[in-house]
Motif scaffolding. Structure first.
Motif, PDB file in Angstrom:
ATOM      1  N   ARG A  66      37.822  23.714  28.150  1.00  0.00           N
ATOM      2  CA  ARG A  66      38.546  23.375  26.924  1.00  0.00           C
ATOM      3  C   ARG A  66      39.843  24.169  26.776  1.00  0.00           C
ATOM      4  O   ARG A  66      40.742  23.768  26.038  1.00  0.00           O
ATOM      5  CB  ARG A  66      37.647  23.617  25.702  1.00  0.00           C
ATOM      6  N   ASP A  67      39.927  25.280  27.477  1.00  0.00           N
ATOM      7  CA  ASP A  67      41.094  26.156  27.388  1.00  0.00           C
ATOM      8  C   ASP A  67      41.465  26.640  28.792  1.00  0.00           C
ATOM      9  O   ASP A  67      41.248  27.799  29.146  1.00  0.00           O
ATOM     10  CB  ASP A  67      40.778  27.349  26.474  1.00  0.00           C
ATOM     11  N   PRO A  68      42.008  25.756  29.632  1.00  0.00           N
ATOM     12  CA  PRO A  68      42.291  26.102  31.034  1.00  0.00           C
ATOM     13  C   PRO A  68      43.568  26.942  31.172  1.00  0.00           C
ATOM     14  O   PRO A  68      44.601  26.467  31.650  1.00  0.00           O
ATOM     15  CB  PRO A  68      42.434  24.733  31.707  1.00  0.00           C
ATOM     16  N   THR A  69      43.484  28.198  30.757  1.00  0.00           N
ATOM     17  CA  THR A  69      44.651  29.080  30.777  1.00  0.00           C
ATOM     18  C   THR A  69      44.353  30.373  31.536  1.00  0.00           C
ATOM     19  O   THR A  69      43.197  30.767  31.695  1.00  0.00           O
ATOM     20  CB  THR A  69      45.076  29.447  29.346  1.00  0.00           C
ATOM     21  N   ARG A  70      45.429  31.032  31.965  1.00  0.00           N
ATOM     22  CA  ARG A  70      45.279  32.336  32.613  1.00  0.00           C
ATOM     23  C   ARG A  70      44.698  33.361  31.644  1.00  0.00           C
ATOM     24  O   ARG A  70      43.939  34.250  32.050  1.00  0.00           O
ATOM     25  CB  ARG A  70      46.647  32.829  33.103  1.00  0.00           C
ATOM     26  N   ASN A  71      45.065  33.222  30.383  1.00  0.00           N
ATOM     27  CA  ASN A  71      44.555  34.154  29.386  1.00  0.00           C
ATOM     28  C   ASN A  71      43.034  34.093  29.297  1.00  0.00           C
ATOM     29  O   ASN A  71      42.362  35.116  29.164  1.00  0.00           O
ATOM     30  CB  ASN A  71      45.191  33.844  28.025  1.00  0.00           C
ATOM     31  N   ARG A  72      42.490  32.885  29.379  1.00  0.00           N
ATOM     32  CA  ARG A  72      41.034  32.729  29.334  1.00  0.00           C
ATOM     33  C   ARG A  72      40.386  33.410  30.544  1.00  0.00           C
ATOM     34  O   ARG A  72      39.357  34.092  30.421  1.00  0.00           O
ATOM     35  CB  ARG A  72      40.680  31.239  29.295  1.00  0.00           C
ATOM     36  N   ILE A  73      40.986  33.256  31.708  1.00  0.00           N
ATOM     37  CA  ILE A  73      40.460  33.903  32.919  1.00  0.00           C
ATOM     38  C   ILE A  73      40.542  35.420  32.779  1.00  0.00           C
ATOM     39  O   ILE A  73      39.614  36.149  33.154  1.00  0.00           O
ATOM     40  CB  ILE A  73      41.251  33.426  34.158  1.00  0.00           C
ATOM     41  N   ARG A  74      41.658  35.884  32.209  1.00  0.00           N
ATOM     42  CA  ARG A  74      41.834  37.326  32.026  1.00  0.00           C
ATOM     43  C   ARG A  74      40.747  37.899  31.122  1.00  0.00           C
ATOM     44  O   ARG A  74      40.223  38.990  31.362  1.00  0.00           O
ATOM     45  CB  ARG A  74      43.215  37.597  31.422  1.00  0.00           C
ATOM     46  N   ARG A  75      40.387  37.160  30.082  1.00  0.00           N
ATOM     47  CA  ARG A  75      39.356  37.645  29.158  1.00  0.00           C
ATOM     48  C   ARG A  75      38.029  37.857  29.871  1.00  0.00           C
ATOM     49  O   ARG A  75      37.324  38.843  29.629  1.00  0.00           O
ATOM     50  CB  ARG A  75      39.173  36.648  28.017  1.00  0.00           C
ATOM     51  N   PHE A  76      37.674  36.908  30.758  1.00  0.00           N
ATOM     52  CA  PHE A  76      36.402  37.051  31.471  1.00  0.00           C
ATOM     53  C   PHE A  76      36.476  38.216  32.452  1.00  0.00           C
ATOM     54  O   PHE A  76      35.514  38.988  32.580  1.00  0.00           O
ATOM     55  CB  PHE A  76      36.056  35.754  32.208  1.00  0.00           C
ATOM     56  N   GLY A  77      37.616  38.368  33.137  1.00  0.00           N
ATOM     57  CA  GLY A  77      37.767  39.492  34.051  1.00  0.00           C
ATOM     58  C   GLY A  77      37.684  40.821  33.328  1.00  0.00           C
ATOM     59  O   GLY A  77      37.047  41.773  33.813  1.00  0.00           O
ATOM     60  N   GLN A  78      38.296  40.922  32.164  1.00  0.00           N
ATOM     61  CA  GLN A  78      38.216  42.159  31.390  1.00  0.00           C
ATOM     62  C   GLN A  78      36.781  42.432  30.944  1.00  0.00           C
ATOM     63  O   GLN A  78      36.338  43.585  30.915  1.00  0.00           O
ATOM     64  CB  GLN A  78      39.148  42.078  30.177  1.00  0.00           C
ATOM     65  N   ALA A  79      36.051  41.379  30.605  1.00  0.00           N
ATOM     66  CA  ALA A  79      34.642  41.543  30.211  1.00  0.00           C
ATOM     67  C   ALA A  79      33.817  42.066  31.380  1.00  0.00           C
ATOM     68  O   ALA A  79      32.923  42.914  31.190  1.00  0.00           O
ATOM     69  CB  ALA A  79      34.080  40.216  29.718  1.00  0.00           C
ATOM     70  N   LEU A  80      34.098  41.585  32.584  1.00  0.00           N
ATOM     71  CA  LEU A  80      33.386  42.086  33.765  1.00  0.00           C
ATOM     72  C   LEU A  80      33.617  43.589  33.927  1.00  0.00           C
ATOM     73  O   LEU A  80      32.680  44.345  34.213  1.00  0.00           O
ATOM     74  CB  LEU A  80      33.851  41.345  35.021  1.00  0.00           C
ATOM     75  N   VAL A  81      34.865  44.018  33.743  1.00  0.00           N
ATOM     76  CA  VAL A  81      35.181  45.442  33.883  1.00  0.00           C
ATOM     77  C   VAL A  81      34.480  46.259  32.802  1.00  0.00           C
ATOM     78  O   VAL A  81      33.886  47.308  33.075  1.00  0.00           O
ATOM     79  CB  VAL A  81      36.707  45.664  33.835  1.00  0.00           C
ATOM     80  N   LEU A  82      34.520  45.781  31.567  1.00  0.00           N
ATOM     81  CA  LEU A  82      33.862  46.515  30.484  1.00  0.00           C
ATOM     82  C   LEU A  82      32.354  46.592  30.715  1.00  0.00           C
ATOM     83  O   LEU A  82      31.746  47.657  30.525  1.00  0.00           O
ATOM     84  CB  LEU A  82      34.155  45.841  29.142  1.00  0.00           C
ATOM     85  N   ALA A  83      31.750  45.490  31.122  1.00  0.00           N
ATOM     86  CA  ALA A  83      30.294  45.482  31.359  1.00  0.00           C
ATOM     87  C   ALA A  83      29.914  46.425  32.495  1.00  0.00           C
ATOM     88  O   ALA A  83      28.870  47.091  32.437  1.00  0.00           O
ATOM     89  CB  ALA A  83      29.833  44.064  31.667  1.00  0.00           C
ATOM     90  N   ALA A  84      30.757  46.493  33.521  1.00  0.00           N
ATOM     91  CA  ALA A  84      30.454  47.355  34.672  1.00  0.00           C
ATOM     92  C   ALA A  84      30.710  48.830  34.368  1.00  0.00           C
ATOM     93  O   ALA A  84      30.017  49.707  34.890  1.00  0.00           O
ATOM     94  CB  ALA A  84      31.299  46.915  35.869  1.00  0.00           C
ATOM     95  N   GLU A  85      31.697  49.096  33.545  1.00  0.00           N
ATOM     96  CA  GLU A  85      32.063  50.476  33.221  1.00  0.00           C
ATOM     97  C   GLU A  85      31.542  50.857  31.835  1.00  0.00           C
ATOM     98  O   GLU A  85      32.192  51.588  31.083  1.00  0.00           O
ATOM     99  CB  GLU A  85      33.589  50.627  33.291  1.00  0.00           C
TER     100      GLU A  85
END
Length: 414
Positions: free
Chosen positions: A99-118
């Motif tokens: 529904r939101d095919p943007t780089r910003n959406r991808i960035r949000r998931f990548g940042q969540a991966l980093v937060l969850a791992a750290e």
């Protein structure tokens, strides 16, 4: 039982324009709640408010752009992949991305991966400030870690987000608070259960904004030697309506003596300075740039009138209840603003301030002329505004409400 240590996700930290967030963080710490601040962006302001130095929470920065820290992202993805929550979080992300095919959406998931791992040690709760980007990162992290999350929504994040995005977040968050009746009503209409949404005014730390005991001179705009000082504090962005305010100033009678002071940064400053030149009012204007809180307080006390021409921007962005209006009113400073969003929740026209329609330079000019020519009106409405602020907008009420909401959740997990 979940740990009572809260990870607070913010867009950037520290920020001069988000004093209300720092004030809330300090209030929660003083109420006995342990915090970790996680920011999606590093600071861009050259100064800090005193409140930032009083907050004890450590600050953790996620990669602002994923391509700048690829190894950190890969390491985090490998850490999260074996966990049970990875599939749930990935499924939510893929649905959102369709529904939101943007780089910003991808960035949000990548940042969540980093937060969850750290993940910070002993932390057991997630809280987002703003219902757009920070809440997306928080929601994905909650799925990855299997932890509950909550959110404070404000203004731009509510009015520029898609309804489907807000509805999804409301359905997965334990609760969401917001700071105006307009925002509360909108979020409540999207929530599956009305108990998920709460109205909580930020309020003001009145210890930092003590009573102004001085007397403002009764200037009435008739003397060039004693002009009336008009102040505005805010970022130079579309929703603040500074082009309208400059146009209103240009419409004031030529024989009226006034000066205008602006404090704040913003990407439209150069354009506004050019507009002031074009309108022929540049010599009467002082542009102060971004200032620390103690310097802004001094400006409130030196001014005769506070003006803010709030509007709804083309993309739907708007203020909630601008904290600067509450601050100015706390200093017995008459406020002239517009009847947009949460402003009428603070100012009642003719009783605690003056309100005009947005995007109406002529109406704003008439209100400003009235306040310039009538110092007794400035005193009467300024005094009434201060009484209203000190009765209804003490930030301790908001802190108590938030602490109670957190405590209820923690008690439910025992």
């Amino acid at each position: 039982m979940h740990s009572r240590k809260i990870v607070v996700v913010v867009k950037g930290y520290p920020r001069l324009s988000e004093t209300f967030i720092a004030q809330e963080l300090l209030g929660l710490e003083r109420a006995g709640i342990e915090l970790v601040i996680v920011a999606l962006r590093r600071p861009t302001d050259g100064k800090r408010h005193p409140v930032h130095d009083e907050i004890k929470a450590c600050v953790h920065y996620l990669p602002e752009y994923l391509h700048e820290e690829p190894l950190r992202l890969v390491r985090s993805a490998l850490t999260c992949f074996p966990r049970a929550g990875f599939r749930r979080a990935l499924g939510a992300f893929v649905r959102d991305l369709r529904r939101d095919p943007t780089r910003n959406r991808i960035r949000r998931f990548g940042q969540a991966l980093v937060l969850a791992a750290e993940w910070p040690e002993r932390a057991g709760w997630l809280h987002a400030h703003f219902a757009h980007t920070p809440a997306s990162v928080t929601r994905y992290t909650s799925l990855l870690r299997g932890l509950p999350w909550t959110c404070s929504a404000h203004a731009k994040d509510i009015w520029t987000s898609e309804d489907w995005d807000l509805a999804d977040k409301l359905s997965s968050a334990r609760w969401m608070v917001t700071c105006t009746k307009a925002g509360f009503t909108h979020l409540k209409s999207l929530a599956s259960g009305s108990s998920r949404v709460h109205l909580s005014y930020h309020g003001l730390d009145l210890a930092r904004f003590g009573r102004f005991e001085g007397d403002r001179p009764p200037h009435d705009g008739s003397s060039r030697v004693e002009p009336v000082d008009i102040l505005s504090v805010g970022r130079a962005v579309e929703k603040k309506g500074y082009d309208t305010l400059l146009q209103a100033l240009a419409l004031l009678p030529r024989d009226l003596a006034w000066r205008f002071v602006h404090a704040g940064g913003g990407d439209q400053l150069d354009r506004l300075k050019a507009l002031a030149e074009k309108l022929g009012i540049a010599p009467r204007i002082s542009w102060k740039g971004a200032l620390a809180q103690e310097d802004v307080l001094r400006l409130y006390r030196d001014a005769d009138i506070f003006a803010l021409a709030c509007r709804i921007a083309a993309d739907g962005d708007r203020d909630g209840l601008p904290n600067v209006l509450v601050e100015a009113a706390s200093q017995r400073l008459i406020c002239v603003s517009t009847n947009v969003s949460g402003v009428p929740e603070l100012l009642t026209d003719g009783e605690t301030g003056l309100l005009v329609p947005p995007d109406d330079p002529a109406a704003l000019a008439r209100a400003l002329e009235r306040t310039i020519r009538h110092p007794a009106l400035r005193t009467r409405l300024g005094d009434a505004a201060e009484r209203h602020v000190r009765t209804r907008f003490d930030h301790r009420s908001s802190i108590g409400q938030l602490k109670s909401l957190f405590e209820q959740e923690w008690q439910a997990t025992i």
